[in-house]
Design an enzyme around this catalytic site. Structure first.
Site, mmCIF file in Angstrom:
data_model
loop_
_atom_site.group_PDB
_atom_site.id
_atom_site.type_symbol
_atom_site.label_atom_id
_atom_site.label_comp_id
_atom_site.label_asym_id
_atom_site.label_seq_id
_atom_site.Cartn_x
_atom_site.Cartn_y
_atom_site.Cartn_z
ATOM 1 N N GLN A 1 -4.919 -1.155 9.747
ATOM 2 C CA GLN A 1 -4.887 -2.500 9.164
ATOM 3 C C GLN A 1 -5.554 -3.512 10.100
ATOM 4 O OE1 GLN A 1 -3.752 -3.219 6.127
ATOM 5 N NE2 GLN A 1 -3.723 -5.442 6.220
ATOM 6 N N LYS B 1 0.836 -1.212 0.000
ATOM 7 C CA LYS B 1 0.000 0.000 0.000
ATOM 8 C C LYS B 1 0.863 1.251 0.000
ATOM 9 C CE LYS B 1 -3.930 -2.093 2.318
ATOM 10 N NZ LYS B 1 -4.381 -2.584 3.630
ATOM 11 N N ASP C 1 -11.285 3.518 4.146
ATOM 12 C CA ASP C 1 -11.684 2.101 4.132
ATOM 13 C C ASP C 1 -13.207 1.961 4.039
ATOM 14 O OD1 ASP C 1 -9.781 0.038 4.209
ATOM 15 O OD2 ASP C 1 -9.318 0.400 6.337
HETATM 16 N N1 LIG Z 1 -8.176 -1.812 7.218
HETATM 17 C C1 LIG Z 1 -7.985 -2.736 6.291
HETATM 18 N N2 LIG Z 1 -8.295 -2.471 5.000
HETATM 19 C C2 LIG Z 1 -8.102 -3.394 4.033
HETATM 20 O O1 LIG Z 1 -8.423 -3.149 2.840
HETATM 21 C C3 LIG Z 1 -7.521 -4.657 4.382
HETATM 22 C C4 LIG Z 1 -7.207 -4.876 5.730
HETATM 23 N N3 LIG Z 1 -7.463 -3.915 6.660
HETATM 24 N N4 LIG Z 1 -6.674 -6.048 6.124
HETATM 25 C C5 LIG Z 1 -6.339 -7.080 5.169
HETATM 26 C C6 LIG Z 1 -7.222 -7.023 3.954
HETATM 27 C C7 LIG Z 1 -6.696 -7.769 2.758
HETATM 28 N N5 LIG Z 1 -6.471 -6.763 1.738
HETATM 29 C C8 LIG Z 1 -5.875 -7.028 0.514
HETATM 30 C C9 LIG Z 1 -5.383 -6.032 -0.298
HETATM 31 C C10 LIG Z 1 -4.725 -6.335 -1.478
HETATM 32 C C11 LIG Z 1 -4.539 -7.634 -1.865
HETATM 33 C C12 LIG Z 1 -3.781 -7.941 -3.096
HETATM 34 O O2 LIG Z 1 -3.263 -7.046 -3.752
HETATM 35 N N6 LIG Z 1 -3.658 -9.211 -3.479
HETATM 36 C C13 LIG Z 1 -2.888 -9.614 -4.638
HETATM 37 C C14 LIG Z 1 -1.670 -10.421 -4.245
HETATM 38 C C15 LIG Z 1 -1.871 -11.266 -3.023
HETATM 39 C C16 LIG Z 1 -0.630 -11.980 -2.517
HETATM 40 O O3 LIG Z 1 0.219 -12.383 -3.318
HETATM 41 O O4 LIG Z 1 -0.541 -12.135 -1.287
HETATM 42 C C17 LIG Z 1 -3.793 -10.380 -5.585
HETATM 43 O O5 LIG Z 1 -4.839 -10.854 -5.159
HETATM 44 O O6 LIG Z 1 -3.422 -10.494 -6.745
HETATM 45 C C18 LIG Z 1 -5.053 -8.636 -1.087
HETATM 46 C C19 LIG Z 1 -5.720 -8.343 0.085
HETATM 47 C C20 LIG Z 1 -6.808 -5.561 2.224
HETATM 48 N N7 LIG Z 1 -7.270 -5.643 3.473
#
Ligand SMILES: Nc1nc(=O)c2c([nH]1)NC[C@@H]1CN(c3ccc(C(=O)N[C@@H](CCC(=O)O)C(=O)O)cc3)C=[N+]21
Ligand SMILES: [Mg+2]
Length: 291
Positions: free
Chosen positions: A98, A54, A121
């Site tokens: 987070q 991020k 968020d």
């Molecule tokens: N306050 C808060 N806001 C969030 O938005 C939040 C959070 N907490 N806690 C965790 C989850 C999870 N999350 C992701 C973001 C990007 C990918 C992402 O970019 N994934 C890639 C790669 C995944 C990898 O290789 O691990 C994909 O799906 O292609 C995944 C999961 C946001 N979250």
């Protein structure tokens, strides 16, 4: 495999490019960059990776990234005090704490402390209420990213049957609200739903957000359906979604892969929300259709 692959990575890159252009215009106007503060409590490895990516994406989009890493034994009062400081900081347009927080911390109390107008968020109850009643607020990034993928795949969603599997505050409920606002006929299914295949047989759109690897079987789908897989499950086979991909891809019309589907859109939408927050806070207009 007959389904079209919905390339979330490419869509996210495009959105991030648009955000970067608008962020540069904002900086020229406001004399400062949009700012996003990310708070990470503890050292959960997956959370650390997300927070780092991020931060990188924020800087790449021409925004200021403020990272706050707190020890795992941080107490509630100190975390609340940090949120208060970020609420009061004029350089901070967006605040993300987070999740999940370490045991012993009250996530609901922390999220409710964030200024709703910095809540990029979209987790604050005020923003959930705004979404539910059709007011302008911040929409949670994952369902917002899913909606963007659906609209670019299908165009007008009006009248389509949509089944959302999962009823969390973070994905399922806001996803259902967005699809309702887009004039879909929406069914929310969940762990207690009886006869899920019956509901899926009529679904033009399926959004799977259950957190169980391969839970949705291809043979349950309506042929030609558009399938959005929100699942990010770490298994022995690597990262897999909530949809049994091979089976689904032979019946669906289009499907998002995991990785490379919804995940990248989540981060791009976070930057988009931060850009919007900055404009609103400075009273600088952003054309409704700009992004
Ligand atoms: N306050 C808060 N806001 C969030 O938005 C939040 C959070 N907490 N806690 C965790 C989850 C999870 N999350 C992701 C973001 C990007 C990918 C992402 O970019 N994934 C890639 C790669 C995944 C990898 O290789 O691990 C994909 O799906 O292609 C995944 C999961 C946001 N979250
Ligand atoms: Mg459930």
């Amino acid at each position: 495999m007959t389904a079209e692959l919905i390339d979330g990575k490419k869509a996210a890159e495009r959105l991030r490019g648009q955000v970067a252009e608008l962020a540069a215009a904002f900086a020229a106007d406001a004399g400062r960059k949009p700012g996003l503060a990310v708070v990470l409590v503890g050292e959960d490895p997956a959370s650390s990776v997300y927070v780092r990516s991020k931060g990188k994406a924020t800087v790449a989009a021409g925004m200021e990234s403020f990272e706050h890493r707190l020890p795992v034994d941080t107490d509630q009062d100190d975390l609340i005090a940090l949120v208060d400081r970020l609420n009061a900081d004029p350089a901070v347009d967006g605040i993300l704490v987070q999740l999940p927080l370490p045991d012993g911390l009250d996530a609901q109390a922390v999220l409710t402390r964030i200024d709703p107008d910095k809540d990029v968020d979209g987790f604050h109850p005020v923003n959930a209420g705004r979404l539910a009643t059709g007011l302008n607020g911040f929409v949670p990034c994952t369902p917002y990213g899913c909606l963007m993928l659906l609209k670019s795949q299908l165009g007008d969603l009006s009248g389509l049957n949509a089944v959302v599997i999962g009823r969390s505050n973070i994905v399922g409920k806001p996803m259902a609200a967005l699809l309702t606002a887009a004039d879909c006929t929406v069914t929310i299914a969940h762990s207690r739903t009886k006869n899920l295949p019956h509901h899926l047989a009529h679904a033009d759109i399926v959004v799977a957000a259950v957190g169980r690897p391969g839970f949705v079987r291809g043979e349950w789908l309506k042929p030609g359906a558009t399938v959005i897989d929100v699942g990010i499950n770490r298994t022995a086979d690597g990262l897999v979604g909530d949809v049994e991909f091979e089976g689904a891809a032979s019946i669906a019309g289009a499907i998002t892969p995991v990785p490379g589907g919804v995940g990248p859109m989540t981060i791009a939408c976070l930057l988009r929300n931060t850009l919007v927050a900055a404009h609103r806070r400075e009273g600088i207009a952003l054309a409704a259709d700009a992004i």
